[in-house]
Design a protein around this motif. Structure first.
Motif, PDB file in Angstrom:
ATOM      1  N   VAL B 172       0.877  -1.162   0.000  1.00 55.36           N
ATOM      2  CA  VAL B 172       0.000   0.000   0.000  1.00 55.36           C
ATOM      3  C   VAL B 172       0.911   1.208   0.000  1.00 55.36           C
ATOM      4  O   VAL B 172       1.891   1.252   0.739  1.00 55.36           O
ATOM      5  N   ASP B 173       0.605   2.152  -0.835  1.00 61.27           N
ATOM      6  CA  ASP B 173       1.476   3.318  -0.912  1.00 61.27           C
ATOM      7  C   ASP B 173       0.629   4.550  -1.193  1.00 61.27           C
ATOM      8  O   ASP B 173      -0.499   4.449  -1.666  1.00 61.27           O
ATOM      9  N   ALA B 174       1.172   5.700  -0.866  1.00 62.39           N
ATOM     10  CA  ALA B 174       0.550   6.931  -1.328  1.00 62.39           C
ATOM     11  C   ALA B 174       0.819   7.039  -2.823  1.00 62.39           C
ATOM     12  O   ALA B 174       1.815   6.510  -3.320  1.00 62.39           O
ATOM     13  N   ASP B 175      -0.065   7.684  -3.518  1.00 65.75           N
ATOM     14  CA  ASP B 175       0.137   7.838  -4.958  1.00 65.75           C
ATOM     15  C   ASP B 175       1.149   8.961  -5.191  1.00 65.75           C
ATOM     16  O   ASP B 175       0.797  10.093  -5.494  1.00 65.75           O
ATOM     17  N   ASN B 176       2.385   8.602  -5.039  1.00 68.52           N
ATOM     18  CA  ASN B 176       3.454   9.595  -5.121  1.00 68.52           C
ATOM     19  C   ASN B 176       3.578  10.208  -6.512  1.00 68.52           C
ATOM     20  O   ASN B 176       3.861  11.393  -6.655  1.00 68.52           O
ATOM     21  N   PHE B 177       3.348   9.371  -7.497  1.00 70.53           N
ATOM     22  CA  PHE B 177       3.448   9.863  -8.870  1.00 70.53           C
ATOM     23  C   PHE B 177       2.430  10.974  -9.131  1.00 70.53           C
ATOM     24  O   PHE B 177       2.774  12.078  -9.529  1.00 70.53           O
ATOM     25  N   THR B 178       1.180  10.676  -8.857  1.00 67.39           N
ATOM     26  CA  THR B 178       0.127  11.656  -9.105  1.00 67.39           C
ATOM     27  C   THR B 178       0.292  12.888  -8.211  1.00 67.39           C
ATOM     28  O   THR B 178       0.014  14.012  -8.627  1.00 67.39           O
ATOM     29  N   GLY B 179       0.739  12.660  -6.993  1.00 64.65           N
ATOM     30  CA  GLY B 179       0.971  13.783  -6.090  1.00 64.65           C
ATOM     31  C   GLY B 179       2.018  14.736  -6.645  1.00 64.65           C
ATOM     32  O   GLY B 179       1.820  15.953  -6.668  1.00 64.65           O
ATOM     33  N   ALA B 180       3.107  14.173  -7.110  1.00 64.29           N
ATOM     34  CA  ALA B 180       4.176  15.006  -7.677  1.00 64.29           C
ATOM     35  C   ALA B 180       3.683  15.688  -8.943  1.00 64.29           C
ATOM     36  O   ALA B 180       3.989  16.855  -9.208  1.00 64.29           O
ATOM     37  N   LEU B 181       2.892  14.946  -9.719  1.00 64.52           N
ATOM     38  CA  LEU B 181       2.340  15.520 -10.940  1.00 64.52           C
ATOM     39  C   LEU B 181       1.467  16.730 -10.622  1.00 64.52           C
ATOM     40  O   LEU B 181       1.544  17.773 -11.290  1.00 64.52           O
ATOM     41  N   SER B 182       0.648  16.613  -9.590  1.00 60.84           N
ATOM     42  CA  SER B 182      -0.233  17.733  -9.232  1.00 60.84           C
ATOM     43  C   SER B 182       0.585  18.935  -8.769  1.00 60.84           C
ATOM     44  O   SER B 182       0.217  20.083  -9.022  1.00 60.84           O
ATOM     45  N   ALA B 183       1.699  18.663  -8.097  1.00 60.43           N
ATOM     46  CA  ALA B 183       2.574  19.759  -7.685  1.00 60.43           C
ATOM     47  C   ALA B 183       3.153  20.456  -8.915  1.00 60.43           C
ATOM     48  O   ALA B 183       3.169  21.693  -9.011  1.00 60.43           O
ATOM     49  N   ALA B 184       3.595  19.672  -9.857  1.00 59.91           N
ATOM     50  CA  ALA B 184       4.176  20.228 -11.079  1.00 59.91           C
ATOM     51  C   ALA B 184       3.140  21.056 -11.844  1.00 59.91           C
ATOM     52  O   ALA B 184       3.407  22.169 -12.294  1.00 59.91           O
ATOM     53  N   ARG B 185       1.948  20.477 -11.971  1.00 61.71           N
ATOM     54  CA  ARG B 185       0.891  21.190 -12.704  1.00 61.71           C
ATOM     55  C   ARG B 185       0.544  22.512 -12.024  1.00 61.71           C
ATOM     56  O   ARG B 185       0.281  23.511 -12.684  1.00 61.71           O
ATOM     57  N   HIS B 186       0.518  22.484 -10.713  1.00 59.32           N
ATOM     58  CA  HIS B 186       0.219  23.703  -9.957  1.00 59.32           C
ATOM     59  C   HIS B 186       1.234  24.793 -10.289  1.00 59.32           C
ATOM     60  O   HIS B 186       0.866  25.952 -10.525  1.00 59.32           O
ATOM     61  N   GLU B 324      -9.938 -13.761   1.930  1.00 56.68           N
ATOM     62  CA  GLU B 324     -10.780 -13.050   0.982  1.00 56.68           C
ATOM     63  C   GLU B 324     -10.098 -12.949  -0.377  1.00 56.68           C
ATOM     64  O   GLU B 324      -8.884 -12.837  -0.466  1.00 56.68           O
ATOM     65  N   GLU B 325     -10.919 -12.980  -1.406  1.00 55.88           N
ATOM     66  CA  GLU B 325     -10.357 -12.771  -2.726  1.00 55.88           C
ATOM     67  C   GLU B 325     -11.474 -12.430  -3.684  1.00 55.88           C
ATOM     68  O   GLU B 325     -12.623 -12.746  -3.416  1.00 55.88           O
ATOM     69  N   PRO B 326     -11.139 -11.774  -4.788  1.00 49.72           N
ATOM     70  CA  PRO B 326      -9.776 -11.380  -5.138  1.00 49.72           C
ATOM     71  C   PRO B 326      -9.325 -10.197  -4.294  1.00 49.72           C
ATOM     72  O   PRO B 326     -10.148  -9.408  -3.819  1.00 49.72           O
ATOM     73  N   LEU B 327      -8.042 -10.029  -4.187  1.00 47.83           N
ATOM     74  CA  LEU B 327      -7.450  -8.941  -3.420  1.00 47.83           C
ATOM     75  C   LEU B 327      -6.464  -8.203  -4.321  1.00 47.83           C
ATOM     76  O   LEU B 327      -5.663  -8.838  -5.005  1.00 47.83           O
ATOM     77  N   PRO B 328      -6.537  -6.889  -4.340  1.00 50.84           N
ATOM     78  CA  PRO B 328      -5.609  -6.155  -5.202  1.00 50.84           C
ATOM     79  C   PRO B 328      -4.181  -6.351  -4.707  1.00 50.84           C
ATOM     80  O   PRO B 328      -3.927  -6.280  -3.513  1.00 50.84           O
ATOM     81  N   PRO B 329      -3.261  -6.632  -5.619  1.00 47.00           N
ATOM     82  CA  PRO B 329      -1.874  -6.820  -5.182  1.00 47.00           C
ATOM     83  C   PRO B 329      -1.299  -5.546  -4.583  1.00 47.00           C
ATOM     84  O   PRO B 329      -0.517  -5.585  -3.658  1.00 47.00           O
ATOM     85  N   SER B 330      -1.727  -4.425  -5.120  1.00 47.20           N
ATOM     86  CA  SER B 330      -1.229  -3.183  -4.545  1.00 47.20           C
ATOM     87  C   SER B 330      -2.327  -2.143  -4.523  1.00 47.20           C
ATOM     88  O   SER B 330      -3.271  -2.193  -5.303  1.00 47.20           O
ATOM     89  N   ILE B 331      -2.190  -1.215  -3.598  1.00 48.28           N
ATOM     90  CA  ILE B 331      -3.206  -0.177  -3.436  1.00 48.28           C
ATOM     91  C   ILE B 331      -2.524   1.173  -3.352  1.00 48.28           C
ATOM     92  O   ILE B 331      -1.583   1.357  -2.569  1.00 48.28           O
TER      93      ILE B 331
END
Lengths: 343, 343
Positions: B172-186, B324-331
């Motif tokens: 599980v991770d923060a969406d670092n890519f999109t976060g950085a992208l939003s900073a750049a766009r700003h 439980e399944e299916p389970l997303p491999p990453s979130i």
DNA sequence: CTGAAAGCGCTTACAG
DNA sequence: CTGAAAGCGCTTACAG
């Protein structure tokens, strides 16, 4: 497809001691001796077993081992308070650091248990008494927490962080009495004569002990001990308490607050009323938290050795588990007055 | 006098299931059924057992239970970093809060394990694989940590906090890519055209992902991607990196820093050079830590949901344990741009 | 130095 | 609905 409810994937096919014995061509007894570094194993046998363990990737099953040895090699740090509030508390963080440091090299693991919001402590008590841990370190923030004593009565070795009001359990604490006394003396030395205190909650040991220290400081200087207002450990509460103190005793020229949080609230209230610190009213806090340096003016305060507290608790518990004696029932850690600008 | 080496005082004479059975006048099977809420027990028997348990103060021995059920009802939070450094980290504190919240009500306990200073991780791996826990949550701050993968390969259910560079483990991770992208766009939207970045370490997933997001933002705006300097996650390192960036590219009018710590260092260096923020150089950080509001000017930054990260990791692991399944491999958890004064 | 055997305290088919 | 029996994977006297 995974078998629902099967949580034991890691054990599926995990090699047992029996298989190691077979692979090494020896008995289970011998394998066990090698694993536990017991004496009386020939080099030849030892090597064969070591090789078999390596090959099979054998790891002893701790549950089985624990069942017969009655030890788990882990100890609990019990935070007898809903966990979400505690985790960000710098006091807790310091204790945790100390506990971790104290445990390192002991071969013991740390089980961190916190009260859930919906829990009254019964579940926690059951968990701790069911053989999951060899002993418990209990940090309990509030008043007369029955948990430490109940654990001790159930036979679990327990050390408390902070003096438990209920008694009957070994504890490690900062020397709150002497710390408060040194704060009081400092104010007296600075020529203050009308010294009040914003005491902590009356049902907490820290509140009681710091108030007692202040009181002692006042009496030995022949000063009045009537300017006392109790406060919770929070900035807002500190401001309100300061207001009440000023209303009741407008002539105070100094205040000892039982915590930096309270002192910061007091500073705010004093500023709001146009009283200069330290000129009109000197202020001393307690804790030497990060707040102390950030406050304006920087807070004179009593430092308590938080990390050392965790470390000493751990030492005390491990010593008890090792059967060392004699062991002091309680240990007080020295505090230290840190003089900055507010007094 | 205590028997030295005896760590099992609490077990001395602790009642067993057998004794409960005798006291209740039933078989061990029946007692076991009552304890585990299994169906098919007469009211009469159930009551007798319950009474006996109460009277004797019986608590099931978890080691024995665990030996046969292969489950321990505890999960590990593994901080794959020497513990003394980590405990005071607000990121860690947030994750811990989330994990605790996620666990509450699940009936599972948390075992907190941290690397000791002298440990290379072998001891930790052994501990985790020896059946002490049902699964592990691994938060690893540095580069290519082999631990998560090794645990997973050993069959232990594992969820990582933050994308592991080695792969092969659900995370599980923060969406670092999109976060950085939003900073750049700003920054682009604010009219900046010469935008640099103080990237994190190139061997950490957060560093890599945030750099990638910035790069994407630059390319979609048709801007250059050459003003890149790497920095460690520390104020001092950020200041140095900013100095290098300015030396190499004196014309930058904006900077995206991969962490608030770095951004604060950048602010300091910019101030030292007399560059106004945001007028001359706009600055965006990442994390939305407490630093962000304390900085001057207050930092525009990308908030990552730290507590939610811990909570989601826990949910993912518990779901896996429950089959439980299916389970997303990453979130990936969404991030959010928080606009303040620095950009 | 080594192994056979008992036992730690539970759960779980199995038979009734 | 209930109980006798086997077994989980170890350690520990005990005998050799």
């Amino acid at each position: 497809m995974t078998d629902p409810g099967d949580v034991a994937v890691e054990q599926r096919g995990a090699p047992t001691l029996e298989e190691v014995a077979k692979a090494a061509g020896v008995s289970r007894s011998t394998v066990s001796r090698v694993i536990n570094d017991a004496p009386g194993v020939s080099r030849r046998a030892r090597e064969a077993v070591t090789r078999a363990i390596e090959t099979l990737g054998y790891v002893p099953n701790e549950a089985a081992r624990s069942l017969v040895t009655r030890r788990t090699n882990s100890i609990a740090l019990v935070v007898s308070e809903p966990g979400d509030r505690v985790v960000t508390d710098p006091f807790f963080a310091g204790v945790l650091r100390g506990v971790h440091a104290g445990l390192s090299g002991s071969g013991r693991q740390l089980v961190l248990t916190m009260l859930a919001e919906d829990d009254d402590g019964a579940r926690l008590e059951k968990y701790l008494c069911s053989g999951h841990v060899d002993g418990a370190l209990v940090v309990s923030m509030h008043g007369e927490d029955p948990l430490p004593r109940r654990l001790a009565e159930a036979g679990l070795p327990v050390v408390t962080g902070g003096r438990p009001l209920t008694g009957g359990v070994p504890y490690v604490d900062a020397d709150n009495f002497t710390g408060a006394l040194s704060a009081a003396r400092h104010l007296v030395e600075r020529g203050r004569r009308r010294i009040g205190t914003l005491a902590g909650p009356g049902d907490m040991a820290v509140g009681i002990d710091r108030l007692a220290g202040w009181r002692r400081g006042m009496s030995e200087a022949g000063l009045a001990t009537d300017a006392v207002v109790h406060s919770d450990f929070a900035v807002e509460a500190g401001a309100e308490a300061m207001a009440r103190l000023l209303d009741a005793h407008p002539d105070v020229d100094a205040v000892f607050a039982a915590a930096d949080l309270i002192a910061v609230g007091a500073l705010r209230e004093l500023a709001a009323r146009g009283r200069r610190v330290p000129d009109d009213v000197a202020v001393v806090g307690f804790d030497d938290s990060v707040l102390a340096t950030m406050a304006t003016p920087a807070l004179t305060t009593v430092r308590q050795p938080v990390e050392e507290l965790g470390r000493t608790m751990t030492w005390r518990l491990l010593a008890q588990l090792a059967g060392e004696e004699p062991l002091p029932p309680s240990i007080l850690l020295p505090t230290e007055l840190v003089v900055r600008d507010s007094a």
